[in-house]
Design a protein around this motif. Structure first.
Motif: not given
Lengths: 409, 248
Positions: B83-87
């Motif tokens: 999850r690129q936005q939250t990783d």
């Protein structure tokens, strides 16, 4: 001044009608939904929200800052009554102070429950970094609560009413410092294009006055509809004029803020984003903040000479809608716009550098925010049943007819 | 895995011996860590004798090279959830393109370990703090997860933990609901090693990243930083960053 105020009669509502209980049940359910949402956010993590590593403050912050600013602003009615001695306002001082306390509680509830570790509230209350504006705000918010409760006591207790002006001045000063602190949460952030502007502090003061006045008009209007309390015409007229004045003052600061950014080349891209091609942010700015929340209320307030209640209520409601748009554009839009790591250069990465960050509010965070509003209204609704916060009809006249406490609700 | 931590004194002896025969830098793949202070044991207080810093020669950054990022993720156990936005990302490669000339530079972006870190200023509980040796860290026990530091950081260097994590590294504790960022691999620095990204960059034969004590005039980093032109990112903010870049 004091003699006049001691002759104001106050009453609590009877609160025995079906309508009252239905309203209480609705508020309990909505507040509980907010708590449940917060629980979900805490147990599953903020991944269930729309917030991410780009937009780190989302809907809860829009609601929390709205509630906190409104709490400070709604006390204006009490301030104008006891500090500036305007007789029309005096009967409404108690309700004004009550709303200040309850809306602050609602705002703090949202702010705290949005924390990554709300269970560590005790850490926030015992470990301070005094350079942090957040740390100042912890004192400003809790201190405000104390000041307003003392203020209420002065207003309730006849013997103490001689001190009410003094405490009123303290509360007034505290409000200005508090909203300066809230504006400075953003104003002192050097990193982002939207912030780093001292003008945000006075702008937040005026926003609080505008939102608070709008809230008072709506709440007093609603209470008048369902109880025997009445907002006299003269008071309505004053509130209407005040609302117009504050809305104009807010838009003045908004204009200066944007003009400064437009003039300074390094901020022009950010302005282009907000004013021209920012999609939802541009729409919210022009359509909701400016048109619905500023121009239409001003037309409503100034075109109609008499304070026709429905018109003033509509104007106040529109100001509240506009206030959410304003906070959304400032808080979320300000983060969505990328930070300028290399001015004059285009950056890109796997971490959304150089691109407009996406943010879609999720159900839990919206529910948490609405839960805060609901909790504020719930405490208000219960408080006016327990204690005599509301002036009796015609209470602004010294020769008001004495009547048994208890109204029709 | 934890032998270096459990056996610091013996490690120190070995390290000093290695230093003595002058083969350290070569022994770990050409990483230039001359200038690192000697390792210290856990009960030794951190002092301001050292100011740890990094000098990055962007001209040596290989195109498409991501070794520093991979090494950081591995060292600190930064496994994501796709999850690129939250990783979390402690270090990332930035591509910087001049709008006028079209010139493109690649560089690693990480916590700049400022002398005057805005994240430390704004942290209400003091969880964000700066060690005497200049390393900016987050105290995981007092971070309340307000994310004000993320609002304040001009480098977007911090990440918030959005969900439950498993398989954490004992030397890099992470917790849901708190904020984290590059620690300069403080656990490695304290035992006398360079951060994982610097080591990996050396192993990849790029040698774009140099780590060491900026306060020691004889350290390789201090000598090089004095010789070549380097700059701070957002130097206008006057934060006196510990990470300096050549070639931008």
């Amino acid at each position: 001044m004091t003699t006049q105020s001691v002759n104001i009669r106050y009453a609590n509502i009877r609160g025995s009608s079906t309508g009252y209980f239905v309203w209480i049940v609705i508020l309990i359910l909505v507040s509980a939904a907010g708590l449940l949402a917060a629980h979900t956010m805490e147990s599953q993590g903020h991944v269930v929200t729309g917030m991410n590593n780009q937009v780190v403050w989302g809907m809860p912050h829009v609601f929390a800052i709205f509630l906190i600013l409104t709490a400070s602003g709604v006390l204006n009615v009490a301030s104008v009554g006891s500090v500036f001695g305007k007789a029309e306002y005096k009967p409404f001082g108690r309700l004004s102070a009550l709303l200040a306390v309850t809306f602050l509680i609602g705002g703090l509830m949202v702010l705290v429950l949005d924390l990554g570790r709300p269970d560590r509230l005790i850490v926030a209350m015992t470990t301070y970094n005094f350079k942090s504006i957040f740390a100042w705000n912890i004192f400003l918010y809790t201190g405000f609560m104390v000041v307003v409760v003392v203020y209420l006591w002065m207003m309730f207790e006849r013997r103490m009413q001689v001190y009410s002006r003094m405490v009123g001045i303290a509360a007034l000063t505290w409000r200005f410092i508090l909203t300066t602190g809230t504006g400075s949460i953003f104003g002192f952030l050097v990193a982002r294009q939207a912030y780093d502007a001292a003008i945000l502090a006075p702008m937040f003061i005026l926003m609080s006055l505008s939102f608070g006045t709008a809230l008072f008009i709506l709440v007093s209007g609603a209470i008048s509809r369902f109880t025997e309390m009445m907002v006299p015409d003269a008071m309505m007229e004053r509130l209407k004029r005040l609302l117009g004045l504050f809305v104009m003052a807010v838009v003045y600061f908004v204009i200066v803020y944007h003009l400064a950014n437009l003039y300074i080349v390094e901020h022009q891209d950010f302005e282009k984003f907000v004013l021209l091609d920012g999609g939802v942010y541009t729409l919210l700015f022009w359509g909701v903040q400016i048109l619905i929340g500023t121009i239409i209320p001003l037309v409503l307030v100034y075109l109609k000479k008499s304070a026709q209640r429905s018109i003033v209520h509509l104007a106040a409601a529109l100001v509240i809608i506009g206030s959410f748009a304003q906070l959304y554009v400032l808080i979320i839009g300000g983060q969505a716009y990328p930070m300028s790591l290399f001015p004059g250069k285009q950056v890109s990465s796997s971490f959304y550098d150089g691109v407009i960050a996406s943010y879609i509010p999720s159900m839990p965070e919206v529910l948490l925010g609405i839960g805060g509003v609901s909790t504020a209204l719930l405490i208000t609704t219960i408080a006016i049943r327990i204690l005599p916060f509301l002036p009796e009809r015609d209470a602004d006249h010294i020769d008001a007819e004495p009547s048994a406490s208890g109204e029709s609700v | 895995m934890t032998e270096g931590l459990d056996n610091l004194d013996s490690y120190r002896r070995r390290f000093l011996t290695a230093l003595g025969i002058g083969g350290v830098a070569a022994a770990i793949g050409g990483v230039r860590i001359v200038g690192l202070a000697t390792a210290k044991s856990d009960d030794e207080a951190v002092t301001d004798e050292a100011r740890w810093g990094m000098l990055i020669d962007t001209s040596k950054c290989g195109e498409g090279c991501n070794r520093c990022v991979e090494a950081c993720n591995e060292e600190n156990g930064l496994t994501g959830f796709d999850r690129q936005q939250t990783d979390a990302q402690w270090i990332r490669t930035l591509e910087v393109r001049d709008k006028q000339t079209g010139h493109v530079t690649s560089l690693p972006m990480l916590c700049q370990h400022c002398e005057h870190p805005p994240c430390v200023d704004v942290c209400p509980t003091g969880a964000s703090f700066r060690r005497a040796d200049g390393i900016v860290l987050v105290n995981k026990h007092t971070c309340i997860g307000c994310r004000y530091c993320m609002m304040a950081c001009p480098y977007k260097a911090r990440s918030f933990i959005h969900e439950e994590l498993t398989d954490q590294k004992p030397w890099a504790p992470r917790g849901k609901g708190t904020v984290e960022s590059c620690t300069f691999c403080v656990h490695r620095v304290d035992r006398g090693d360079a951060p994982a990204c610097v080591e990996a960059c050396g192993e990849a034969a790029n040698g774009a990243m140099m780590f060491g004590n900026l306060n020691d005039p004889d350290s390789e980093i201090a000598i090089r930083a004095k010789q070549v032109s380097s700059r701070q990112i957002r130097a206008d903010l006057n934060l006196n960053t510990a990470v300096r870049y050549e070639g931008i």
